[in-house]
Enzyme design. Structure first.
Site, PDB file in Angstrom:
ATOM      1  N   GLY A   1      42.627  49.313  45.509  1.00 21.31           N
ATOM      2  CA  GLY A   1      42.986  48.158  46.818  1.00 21.31           C
ATOM      3  C   GLY A   1      43.877  48.165  47.736  1.00 21.31           C
TER       4      GLY A   1
ATOM      5  CD  GLN B   1      43.062  39.049  41.633  1.00 22.72           C
ATOM      6  OE1 GLN B   1      42.452  38.907  40.691  1.00 22.72           O
ATOM      7  NE2 GLN B   1      44.577  39.741  41.395  1.00 22.72           N
TER       8      GLN B   1
ATOM      9  CB  SER C   1      40.828  47.215  42.764  1.00 20.00           C
ATOM     10  OG  SER C   1      41.948  48.314  41.861  1.00 20.00           O
ATOM     11  CB  ALA C   2      37.689  49.687  39.337  1.00 20.35           C
ATOM     12  CG  HIS C   3      43.749  47.755  38.335  1.00 19.69           C
ATOM     13  ND1 HIS C   3      44.248  47.410  37.916  1.00 19.69           N
ATOM     14  CD2 HIS C   3      44.137  48.453  39.520  1.00 19.69           C
ATOM     15  CE1 HIS C   3      45.455  47.177  39.214  1.00 19.69           C
ATOM     16  NE2 HIS C   3      44.493  47.292  39.757  1.00 19.69           N
TER      17      HIS C   3
ATOM     18  CB  THR D   1      37.524  67.338  44.689  1.00 19.02           C
ATOM     19  OG1 THR D   1      37.624  68.895  45.381  1.00 19.02           O
ATOM     20  CG2 THR D   1      36.475  67.804  43.452  1.00 19.02           C
TER      21      THR D   1
ATOM     22  CB  CYS E   1      62.862  42.139  40.005  1.00 21.01           C
ATOM     23  SG  CYS E   1      64.185  40.940  39.347  1.00 21.01           S
TER      24      CYS E   1
HETATM   25  C1  LIG Z   1      44.438  40.244  46.104  1.00 19.49           C
HETATM   26  C2  LIG Z   1      45.048  41.651  46.055  1.00 19.49           C
HETATM   27  N1  LIG Z   1      44.851  42.997  47.069  1.00 19.49           N
HETATM   28  C3  LIG Z   1      45.467  43.786  46.656  1.00 19.49           C
HETATM   29  C4  LIG Z   1      45.535  44.539  45.513  1.00 19.49           C
HETATM   30  C5  LIG Z   1      46.296  46.262  44.893  1.00 19.49           C
HETATM   31  O1  LIG Z   1      45.017  46.613  44.306  1.00 19.49           O
HETATM   32  P1  LIG Z   1      45.490  47.756  43.617  1.00 19.49           P
HETATM   33  O2  LIG Z   1      46.733  46.945  42.162  1.00 19.49           O
HETATM   34  O3  LIG Z   1      44.227  48.399  43.240  1.00 19.49           O
HETATM   35  O4  LIG Z   1      45.879  48.691  44.759  1.00 19.49           O
HETATM   36  C6  LIG Z   1      45.353  43.394  44.301  1.00 19.49           C
HETATM   37  C7  LIG Z   1      46.671  43.731  43.221  1.00 19.49           C
HETATM   38  O5  LIG Z   1      47.586  42.991  42.380  1.00 19.49           O
HETATM   39  C8  LIG Z   1      45.582  42.168  44.347  1.00 19.49           C
HETATM   40  O6  LIG Z   1      45.760  41.426  43.759  1.00 19.49           O
END
Ligand SMILES: Cc1ncc(COP(=O)(O)O)c(C=O)c1O
Length: 385
Positions: free
Chosen positions: A76, A184, A204-206, A242, A333
């Site tokens: 992301g 999100q 973002s896949a995770h 790649t 932190c």
């Molecule tokens: C609102 C938002 N944008 C962007 C990101 C960044 O995504 P990534 O962890 O895939 O870089 C996050 C991740 O916490 C997010 O919550």
């Protein structure tokens, strides 16, 4: 009811999610069977290429856009960086309007762009964190520079949601481009790009039970963008290198599953959020919630709880962790010094009232249970009751 916890309880799903078993299965199969370079013209390469293009089609179908508008990235953060920087470099954007609640990958990119001469304006927010739409309109009307509006769909710390359909309409009326960070909300809300005009959108896949290290960027076909990574001709010449074929297939599988099961998953998460609000409010006097006042006002998976200040609440995160529960503090932190959350600070400013106390972000998934929430509340009572 007393529970014996043999495993850790995971309430940090806005930070990242565990892989869906079906995603692991898909990725493992690709790892075992498809090592061909997607750019090779032989049969093994073509097989890998087909998998990538099928994955792209899944993402495009879910968002109702063209396959040529989806670009796979590493995360992301990369997608958001690319959108903002390309808008300035390639589309003549001289001014960006955003909000103080955005993720750091937006805010820090804006800081950099400002140093490079781009005008950055932050629009006012309501006390819940939702954008002040009247102020957005006023800012757009006040300046005729070519403008990009960059506003997130849901905030990752407090769950506040912006109305992206409304923002899109405001942008169109003022000839502004619109970028939205949907990291999100992909898999948690239906996003139909035939109904909402957006110029850039990110995922973002995770965050939706897919793998880490893979994301995507939607770029509306009207935008003529130059390559963001130079090299080979991957990703339609835009992002050389790649392809992460395993990640791409995992992302598509996870997105398909998340969208297919969205209603039941969101209903379950909503039930957990409502239960947690009720139990926590009953257990702790003076407890408040940062962001939306009710579950209806925001993204169900996020609940930011504000514990009244006390000696005991200082060590809260540590005690929660020792009790086997993963949650997140409302602060980060940096280099050894405590830096308060920029989101909570912005909410305090908007409400003209400092948020005092200890913010704890709980973020749920459909895999959590009511019993886990009850266990959390019991543990919290022993720590700060
Ligand atoms: C609102 C938002 N944008 C962007 C990101 C960044 O995504 P990534 O962890 O895939 O870089 C996050 C991740 O916490 C997010 O919550």
């Amino acid at each position: 009811m007393e529970m014996t916890m043999t495993k850790r309880i995971y309430f940090d799903n806005a930070a990242t999610t565990p892989l869906d078993p079906a995603v692991i299965e898909t990725m493992t199969k690709v790892m075992q069977e498809n090592f061909g370079n997607p750019s090779s013209i032989h049969a093994d390469g073509r097989k890998s290429r087909t998998l990538i293009e099928s994955a792209r089609k899944i993402v495009a179908n879910r968002l109702k856009c063209s396959v040529s508008e989806i670009f796979f990235t590493s995360c992301g953060t990369e997608s958001n960086n690319t959108a903002l920087k390309c808008a300035v470099r390639d589309l003549g954007v001289q001014r960006i309007i955003s909000s103080p609640l955005e993720h750091h990958c937006i805010l820090h990119t804006l800081d950099r762009l400002e140093k490079e001469g781009v005008q950055i304006d932050y629009c006012k927010i309501q006390p819940t964190g939702e954008v002040d739409y009247t102020d957005l309109e006023a800012l757009l009307a006040a300046d005729s520079k070519k403008t990009l509006v960059s506003l997130m769909h849901a905030n990752n710390e407090v769950g506040t949601m912006n109305n992206i359909a409304k923002i899109s309409t405001i942008c169109a009326a003022n000839s502004a481009l619109f970028h939205t960070d949907t990291v999100q909300t992909i898999g948690f809300r239906n996003i139909d790009l035939t109904e909402i005009k957006v110029h850039f959108l990110t995922g973002s896949a995770h965050k939706f039970y897919g793998p880490k290290g893979i994301g995507f960027l939607y770029i509306n076909g009207e935008n003529q963008i130059k390559p963001f990574i130079d090299g080979g001709s991957q990703e339609r010449n835009m992002r050389a290198g790649t392809e992460n074929i395993y990640g791409i297939c995992g992302l598509a599988k996870a997105m398909d599953l998340a969208c297919e099961h969205m209603d039941e998953r969101v209903a379950k998460i909503k039930e957990l959020n409502i239960h947690a609000r009720k139990q926590l409010s009953a257990a702790f006097e003076g407890l408040t919630f940062n962001g939306p006042a009710t579950v209806e006002g925001g993204l169900e998976k996020v609940l930011n709880v504000n514990f009244p200040p006390s000696d005991k609440s200082d060590m809260l995160m540590l005690h929660i962790d020792i009790a086997g529960i993963c949650a997140s503090g409302g602060s980060a932190c940096t280099s050894g010094s405590e830096v308060g959350s920029h989101v909570i600070a912005a909410l305090s400013k908007a409400a003209d009232k400092p948020v005092e106390g200890k913010p704890v972000r709980l973020s749920f998934s459909h895999k959590n249970t009511i019993e886990e929430i009850d266990y959390l509340v019991e543990k919290l009572k022993t720590v700060i009751g």
